[in-house]
Design an enzyme around this catalytic site. Structure first.
Site, PDB file in Angstrom:
ATOM      1  N   VAL A  15       0.842  -1.210   0.000  1.00 56.55           N
ATOM      2  CA  VAL A  15       0.000   0.000   0.000  1.00 56.55           C
ATOM      3  C   VAL A  15       0.873   1.254   0.000  1.00 56.55           C
ATOM      4  O   VAL A  15       0.612   2.211  -0.744  1.00 56.55           O
ATOM      5  CB  VAL A  15      -0.937   0.020   1.235  1.00 56.55           C
ATOM      6  CG1 VAL A  15      -1.696   1.341   1.313  1.00 56.55           C
ATOM      7  CG2 VAL A  15      -1.917  -1.156   1.203  1.00 56.55           C
ATOM      8  N   ASP A  34      11.274   2.794   5.731  1.00 60.77           N
ATOM      9  CA  ASP A  34      10.928   1.366   5.772  1.00 60.77           C
ATOM     10  C   ASP A  34      12.112   0.565   6.306  1.00 60.77           C
ATOM     11  O   ASP A  34      13.270   0.939   6.093  1.00 60.77           O
ATOM     12  CB  ASP A  34      10.594   0.866   4.350  1.00 60.77           C
ATOM     13  CG  ASP A  34       9.591  -0.263   4.370  1.00 60.77           C
ATOM     14  OD1 ASP A  34       8.459  -0.068   3.914  1.00 60.77           O
ATOM     15  OD2 ASP A  34       9.937  -1.371   4.861  1.00 60.77           O
ATOM     16  N   ASN A  35      11.834  -0.537   6.988  1.00 58.20           N
ATOM     17  CA  ASN A  35      12.928  -1.428   7.407  1.00 58.20           C
ATOM     18  C   ASN A  35      13.044  -2.635   6.469  1.00 58.20           C
ATOM     19  O   ASN A  35      13.834  -3.536   6.713  1.00 58.20           O
ATOM     20  CB  ASN A  35      12.756  -1.887   8.865  1.00 58.20           C
ATOM     21  CG  ASN A  35      11.629  -2.896   9.025  1.00 58.20           C
ATOM     22  OD1 ASN A  35      10.818  -3.085   8.107  1.00 58.20           O
ATOM     23  ND2 ASN A  35      11.558  -3.542  10.169  1.00 58.20           N
ATOM     24  N   ASP A  59      13.815   1.613  11.324  1.00 55.12           N
ATOM     25  CA  ASP A  59      12.819   0.788  11.995  1.00 55.12           C
ATOM     26  C   ASP A  59      12.017   1.690  12.934  1.00 55.12           C
ATOM     27  O   ASP A  59      12.621   2.358  13.784  1.00 55.12           O
ATOM     28  CB  ASP A  59      13.552  -0.320  12.775  1.00 55.12           C
ATOM     29  CG  ASP A  59      12.616  -1.384  13.270  1.00 55.12           C
ATOM     30  OD1 ASP A  59      11.626  -1.038  13.932  1.00 55.12           O
ATOM     31  OD2 ASP A  59      12.878  -2.567  12.988  1.00 55.12           O
ATOM     32  N   VAL A  60      10.686   1.672  12.814  1.00 57.57           N
ATOM     33  CA  VAL A  60       9.875   2.619  13.607  1.00 57.57           C
ATOM     34  C   VAL A  60       9.870   2.308  15.106  1.00 57.57           C
ATOM     35  O   VAL A  60       9.360   3.111  15.890  1.00 57.57           O
ATOM     36  CB  VAL A  60       8.404   2.698  13.128  1.00 57.57           C
ATOM     37  CG1 VAL A  60       8.289   3.389  11.785  1.00 57.57           C
ATOM     38  CG2 VAL A  60       7.725   1.334  13.137  1.00 57.57           C
ATOM     39  N   THR A  93       6.203  -3.070  16.817  1.00 54.41           N
ATOM     40  CA  THR A  93       6.088  -2.172  15.654  1.00 54.41           C
ATOM     41  C   THR A  93       4.830  -1.330  15.761  1.00 54.41           C
ATOM     42  O   THR A  93       4.862  -0.107  15.541  1.00 54.41           O
ATOM     43  CB  THR A  93       6.093  -3.000  14.349  1.00 54.41           C
ATOM     44  OG1 THR A  93       7.371  -3.630  14.233  1.00 54.41           O
ATOM     45  CG2 THR A  93       5.839  -2.140  13.132  1.00 54.41           C
ATOM     46  N   ARG A 107       5.957  16.939  18.324  1.00 51.85           N
ATOM     47  CA  ARG A 107       7.090  17.858  18.353  1.00 51.85           C
ATOM     48  C   ARG A 107       7.108  18.799  17.146  1.00 51.85           C
ATOM     49  O   ARG A 107       7.391  19.976  17.273  1.00 51.85           O
ATOM     50  CB  ARG A 107       8.347  16.998  18.367  1.00 51.85           C
ATOM     51  CG  ARG A 107       9.631  17.743  18.363  1.00 51.85           C
ATOM     52  CD  ARG A 107      10.747  16.716  18.448  1.00 51.85           C
ATOM     53  NE  ARG A 107      12.018  17.347  18.216  1.00 51.85           N
ATOM     54  CZ  ARG A 107      13.154  16.898  18.699  1.00 51.85           C
ATOM     55  NH1 ARG A 107      13.165  15.811  19.442  1.00 51.85           N
ATOM     56  NH2 ARG A 107      14.280  17.495  18.435  1.00 51.85           N
ATOM     57  N   TYR A 146      -1.125  -8.782  16.158  1.00 54.92           N
ATOM     58  CA  TYR A 146      -1.520  -7.786  15.150  1.00 54.92           C
ATOM     59  C   TYR A 146      -2.763  -7.034  15.607  1.00 54.92           C
ATOM     60  O   TYR A 146      -2.771  -5.803  15.664  1.00 54.92           O
ATOM     61  CB  TYR A 146      -1.777  -8.512  13.830  1.00 54.92           C
ATOM     62  CG  TYR A 146      -2.125  -7.609  12.666  1.00 54.92           C
ATOM     63  CD1 TYR A 146      -1.159  -6.807  12.060  1.00 54.92           C
ATOM     64  CD2 TYR A 146      -3.425  -7.571  12.153  1.00 54.92           C
ATOM     65  CE1 TYR A 146      -1.484  -5.993  10.980  1.00 54.92           C
ATOM     66  CE2 TYR A 146      -3.747  -6.768  11.079  1.00 54.92           C
ATOM     67  CZ  TYR A 146      -2.776  -5.980  10.482  1.00 54.92           C
ATOM     68  OH  TYR A 146      -3.104  -5.174   9.410  1.00 54.92           O
TER      69      TYR A 146
END
Ligand code: NAD
Ligand code: UDP
Length: 312
Positions: A15, A34-35, A59-60, A93, A107, A146
């Site tokens: 997506v 993206d990781n 990585d988020v 994640t 911020r 998930y």
């Protein structure tokens, strides 16, 4: 024209890559983060020449800083096969990713959209699913990392909005398919098309009488853009999906018909907690976003079949 700076997490996924493309086509500057767990560079390689596109490996689950006007938070594996591979990481994640991105939005005063999911309704006891329904979700099952991760992320989005006045938007995405799904993604539409094109057995789980409602990716991207631009104070959650409901067996038969395949249908065990039915009520999206899906299953499948013919 105002050139917005837009961060898309999970931008190299199925997506996310379509969203990045659309945002660039509208003249924005796009940072694609993206990781590469389930996404791939190949999904965005055609965008790399655009000077307003930046691809960032990150990585988020760890903090990230950038100046942006808008953030679309899509980072999270979406296929059951992939999100169950490392369930703790999946939960991290969703939850730590949401905290890091909401902290960033706070911020830098950016507007932030969360890609939530119809899985927040679990195995629903109400049909079709409206946003007011709280769901029927197992907290300790195969899908929990998930489902509960996405539910916790929704909670964080709403609380950052209430407590810190962060401008948030939440969409609940129902099953979406289209070009650039990974051939090994494991979700039903890509599995069936890849199997059919190779004349392999089509693997229907259970009796195939469970239902899903399939949305073509272009319709989803349109809904995402409209949600980001929706009126001040409207935070959702809002369902986005195609309300035309099919059994999985009907989907298998349709894919065989459209590919002209010689594949046979075979039946495999139904995975645990597999929802029996799913169909969005999109009244709210129609009212608030003036949105409804335009691409029906046959047309969307034909476009997706063309994509897989050229890749496998
Ligand atoms: P996808 O797996 O193709 O894309 C997810 C992207 O996130 C991938 O590029 C992956 O590498 C990246 N990612 C995963 N973990 C990450 C991390 N820790 N840090 C940075 N990047 C990470 O799946 P998709 O179908 O494109 O889904 C995109 C989003 O939409 C997901 O959040 C998913 O939960 C949501 N969604 C999708 C559907 C659908 O049917 N496609 C339905 C409901 C919700
Ligand atoms: N499914 C199937 N065969 C496959 C893959 C999936 O019958 O090869 C079924 C699966 O059990 C589920 C439905 O198709 O009932 C949709 O599965 P998918 O993984 O695409 O998404 P989700 O279950 O998360 O909606």
């Amino acid at each position: 024209m105002i050139r917005k700076k837009v961060l898309v997490t999970g931008g190299a996924g199925f997506v996310g890559s379509h969203l990045c493309e659309r945002l660039l086509n509208e003249g924005n500057e796009v940072y694609c983060l993206d990781n590469f767990f389930t996404g791939q560079k190949q999904n965005v390689v055609h965008l790399l020449d655009n000077p307003y596109f930046e691809l960032i490996r990150h990585d988020v689950t760890t903090p990230f800083f950038i100046e942006a006007d808008e953030i679309y938070n899509l980072a999270c594996p979406a296929s059951p096969v992939h999100y169950q591979y490392n369930p703790i990481k999946t939960m991290k994640t969703s939850v730590m990713g949401a905290i890091n991105m909401l902290g960033l939005a706070k911020r830098i005063h950016a507007k932030i959209l969360q890609a939530s999911t119809s899985e927040v309704y679990g195995n629903p006891l109400v049909h079709p699913q409206k946003e007011e329904y709280w769901g029927n979700v197992n907290p300790i099952g195969e899908r929990s990392c998930y489902d509960e991760g996405k539910r916790a992320a929704e909670t964080l989005f709403v609380d950052y909005h209430k407590e810190n006045k962060v401008d948030v938007k939440i969409i609940r995405i129902f099953n979406t398919y289209g070009p650039r799904m990974h051939p090994d993604d494991g979700r039903v539409v890509s599995n069936f098309i890849v199997q059919a094109l190779q004349n392999q057995d089509i693997t229907v789980y259970g009796k195939g009488d469970q239902t899903r409602s399939f949305q073509f990716v272009d319709d989803l991207v349109e809904a995402m853009i409209r949600m980001m631009g929706s009126r001040d104070g409207f935070i959702g959650p809002v369902n986005t999906g195609n309300p035309h409901e099919f059994t999985i067996l009907q989907l298998a038969q349709k894919v065989i018909e459209l590919t002209g395949s010689k594949s046979k249908i075979i039946y495999k065990d139904l995975p645990s907690d597999d929802p029996m039915m799913r169909k969005p009520d999109i009244t709210l999206a129609k009212k608030e976003l003036d949105w409804s899906p335009k691409i029906e299953l046959e047309e969307g499948l034909l476009r997706t079949i063309e994509f897989f013919k050229s890749t496998i």
